[in-house]
Design a protein around this motif. Structure first.
Motif, short mmCIF file in Angstrom:
data_model
loop_
_atom_site.label_atom_id
_atom_site.label_comp_id
_atom_site.label_asym_id
_atom_site.label_seq_id
_atom_site.Cartn_x
_atom_site.Cartn_y
_atom_site.Cartn_z
N VAL A 1 20.43 9.79 40.95
CA VAL A 1 20.26 10.89 40.88
C VAL A 1 18.97 11.41 40.06
O VAL A 1 19.22 12.47 41.05
CB VAL A 1 22.51 11.61 40.78
CG1 VAL A 1 21.73 12.00 39.34
CG2 VAL A 1 21.89 12.42 41.69
N SER A 2 18.68 11.18 39.23
CA SER A 2 18.03 12.10 38.51
C SER A 2 16.84 11.22 39.15
O SER A 2 15.70 12.04 39.08
CB SER A 2 17.91 11.82 36.87
OG SER A 2 17.64 10.25 36.84
N ILE A 3 16.66 10.74 40.31
CA ILE A 3 14.86 10.01 40.92
C ILE A 3 15.16 10.75 42.43
O ILE A 3 15.64 11.77 43.07
CB ILE A 3 15.31 8.42 41.37
CG1 ILE A 3 15.55 7.92 40.58
CG2 ILE A 3 14.17 8.32 42.46
CD1 ILE A 3 15.79 6.32 40.29
N PRO A 4 13.52 11.74 42.45
CA PRO A 4 13.16 12.81 43.14
C PRO A 4 13.02 11.98 44.58
O PRO A 4 12.85 10.77 44.14
CB PRO A 4 12.53 13.89 43.09
CG PRO A 4 11.78 12.66 41.62
CD PRO A 4 12.47 12.07 41.40
N SER A 5 13.72 13.17 45.28
CA SER A 5 13.01 12.38 46.31
C SER A 5 12.46 13.45 47.68
O SER A 5 12.54 14.14 47.51
CB SER A 5 14.46 12.43 47.47
OG SER A 5 14.24 11.95 49.33
N CYS A 6 10.99 12.61 47.92
CA CYS A 6 10.18 12.76 48.46
C CYS A 6 9.79 13.01 50.17
O CYS A 6 9.79 11.07 50.06
CB CYS A 6 8.78 13.25 47.56
SG CYS A 6 9.03 13.12 45.75
N GLU A 7 9.35 13.46 50.56
CA GLU A 7 8.32 13.37 52.75
C GLU A 7 7.27 14.20 52.09
O GLU A 7 7.33 15.35 52.11
CB GLU A 7 9.78 13.44 53.20
CG GLU A 7 9.89 14.67 53.17
CD GLU A 7 11.03 15.19 54.40
OE1 GLU A 7 11.72 15.91 55.01
OE2 GLU A 7 11.38 13.22 54.20
N VAL A 8 5.84 13.30 52.83
CA VAL A 8 5.24 13.94 53.18
C VAL A 8 5.48 15.73 54.33
O VAL A 8 5.96 14.95 55.38
CB VAL A 8 4.35 13.89 53.41
CG1 VAL A 8 2.89 13.75 54.36
CG2 VAL A 8 3.84 12.12 52.90
N VAL A 9 4.96 16.57 54.12
CA VAL A 9 4.94 17.72 55.51
C VAL A 9 3.54 17.54 56.25
O VAL A 9 2.76 17.81 55.37
CB VAL A 9 5.48 18.38 54.30
CG1 VAL A 9 5.22 20.30 54.91
CG2 VAL A 9 6.10 19.05 53.07
N ALA B 1 15.20 17.74 33.00
CA ALA B 1 14.38 16.78 31.65
C ALA B 1 14.28 15.51 32.28
O ALA B 1 13.53 14.45 32.39
CB ALA B 1 15.40 16.66 29.89
N LYS B 2 15.86 14.74 32.79
CA LYS B 2 15.21 13.27 33.53
C LYS B 2 15.08 14.13 34.54
O LYS B 2 14.35 12.71 35.50
CB LYS B 2 16.78 13.08 34.05
CG LYS B 2 18.16 12.59 32.24
CD LYS B 2 18.57 12.02 32.69
CE LYS B 2 20.08 11.58 31.94
NZ LYS B 2 21.31 11.70 31.97
N PHE B 3 14.89 14.32 35.74
CA PHE B 3 14.30 14.62 36.87
C PHE B 3 12.76 14.88 36.45
O PHE B 3 11.70 14.38 37.34
CB PHE B 3 14.59 16.37 37.07
CG PHE B 3 15.67 16.30 38.45
CD1 PHE B 3 16.49 15.15 38.42
CD2 PHE B 3 16.80 17.59 37.77
CE1 PHE B 3 18.15 15.21 39.29
CE2 PHE B 3 17.74 17.36 38.51
CZ PHE B 3 18.22 16.86 39.08
N PHE B 4 12.56 15.70 34.82
CA PHE B 4 10.82 15.96 35.41
C PHE B 4 10.33 14.51 34.72
O PHE B 4 9.21 13.72 35.25
CB PHE B 4 10.79 16.37 34.10
CG PHE B 4 10.36 18.01 34.56
CD1 PHE B 4 9.17 18.58 35.06
CD2 PHE B 4 10.94 18.50 34.18
CE1 PHE B 4 8.90 19.82 35.52
CE2 PHE B 4 11.06 20.60 34.80
CZ PHE B 4 10.08 20.06 35.13
N ARG B 5 11.08 13.90 33.20
CA ARG B 5 10.61 12.39 33.14
C ARG B 5 10.69 11.32 33.98
O ARG B 5 10.05 10.80 34.78
CB ARG B 5 11.55 11.97 32.35
CG ARG B 5 11.62 9.78 31.50
CD ARG B 5 12.38 9.87 30.59
NE ARG B 5 13.98 10.05 31.14
CZ ARG B 5 14.28 8.73 31.94
NH1 ARG B 5 13.83 8.15 31.96
NH2 ARG B 5 15.66 9.39 31.55
#
Length: 399
Positions: A23-31, A75-79
């Motif tokens: 759950v601490s892994i971010p989900s990213c998508e190109v705008v 902190a986990k999100f940043f790492r």
């Protein structure tokens, strides 16, 4: 069966650990961009910048919930973001502190320590922090002494709270936009001087030394733009630096980013507190300032005219927006990266190409409500399993 019941708690704990990591892994998508030159073709020499905003840290005043739950997850999100996205730089677009202007030097230092613990591996990268309204407070409380105290503890800021720097041949310029809302005072004039210096440097670099020097002596005051001084600027639109702000520029009438109803659907208690009249009307020389507002139109047009920014990044509204101004300037508003402001925080990654292309990726983090529900579910399952196991042992003993 009894053996399985005895190891259920271990299974739940292991599942919780796996869940926390996932759950601490971010989900990213190109705008998608309306600019034809902004193509998402990544190059090894591109500059990748992670931009966050509105961390709203409390330092030594943080309670148990913030210290051991929210801050731990952030902190986990940043790492995880560092490991997964491999950025080259970190930019914070204001409001590092929830109430920095009210803090003593010692308490402000505790906020910076909390920030350093949170961002972890990002401290090895170039870092720039823009001043926000929570950092330096209301106009009637803002002073040169306060700005100097806070700016001196942050990298790359001058006495007015502005900064100009270059990374990988990409020029950046950050403004203390809070001072621009504070009427006719020395702080605002200090920011205007910083804008003028950057404008002259830009013209010297692009137009030529002689023309820029001549222009530096020609000031024009437009009757519709208050006391902002306008100088002739022969630089073409988009040729200036990457502009970093806390407050967004004044929106156009067709700007869907300022849809109040959309903002209210995700408003948090902390945002509702911000919606009160924030700036003293008499001191600021303008009407009441609220969260939904941005820089005045005169200040916006003055900034765009003087700096001709390549792209603008702003914050404060706690939500993402990608907007094109009338003159073609692109502005991206960065959402809040804290559960103190939103249930669904996020950030952006901006990739600057050598051909002036800028690719924006919007990244979202886990909702706090979902994480809490997961913890509650695990707790209920553990209690249920414990109860079933205890009852089973009791029945067996009676037999």
């Amino acid at each position: 069966m009894v053996a399985w019941r005895s190891i259920f708690p271990l299974i739940f704990v292991a599942a919780l650990i796996v869940f926390e990591e996932w759950v601490s892994i971010p989900s990213c998508e190109v705008v998608p961009s309306n600019h034809p030159e902004d193509v998402s073709v990544e190059d090894s020499e591109d500059l990748k910048v992670m931009m966050v905003a509105n961390l709203l840290l409390l330092g030594s005043e943080a309670g148990y919930m913030n210290l051991y739950f929210r801050d731990s997850y952030m902190a986990k999100f940043f790492r995880k973001s560092f490991d997964r996205l491999k950025p080259d730089m970190l930019v914070v677009l204001g409001d590092v502190s929830a109430k920095g202007s009210e803090l003593t030097s010692h308490k402000w230092f505790s906020v910076l320590q909390q920030f350093q613990r949170m961002v972890g591996p990002f401290l090895s990268l170039p870092l720039h922090i823009v001043l926000g309204d929570r950092d330096i407070g209301e106009c009637r409380h803002v002073s040169s002494k306060l700005i100097n105290r806070i700016s001196s503890s942050l990298p790359g800021l001058d006495s007015a709270g502005c900064g100009s720097f270059e990374v990988s041949n990409i020029s950046f310029f950050s403004l203390n936009t809070v001072a621009l809302l504070c009427g006719n005072n020395g702080l605002r004039f200090g920011v205007e001087k910083a804008i003028e210096r950057e404008s002259v440097d830009l013209q010297t670099h692009i137009v030529g030394t002689n023309e820029a020097t001549n222009d530096s002596n020609r000031f024009h005051v437009h009757e519709n733009f208050g006391s902002f001084h306008w100088r002739e600027n022969a630089v073409s639109s988009g040729s200036g630096p990457v502009l970093l702000l806390h407050f967004p520029l004044h929106p156009t009438t067709n700007n869907s980013c300022m849809d109040a109803s959309a903002l209210k659907r995700t408003v948090s208690p902390l945002e509702r507190w911000s919606l009160r009249t924030f700036y003293n009307q008499k001191q600021a020389g303008m009407g009441p300032y609220e969260l939904l507002q941005a820089l005045p139109q005169n200040a916006t047009e003055y900034i765009i005219h003087a700096l001709k920014p390549r792209i603008v990044f702003s914050a404060h509204t706690h939500r993402f927006c990608d907007h094109i101004h009338r003159d073609g300037t692109r502005e991206v508003t960065v959402p809040a990266m804290t559960w103190n402001a939103r249930d669904d925080p996020g950030f952006i990654v901006a990739t600057f190409g050598r051909n002036k292309a800028v690719t924006i990726s919007q990244c979202s983090l886990a909702r706090e409500s979902h994480v809490i529900m997961a913890y509650v579910s695990v707790l209920v399952l553990l209690l249920t399993t414990t109860l079933i196991t205890s009852n089973s042992h009791l029945l067996n003993s009676r037999r």
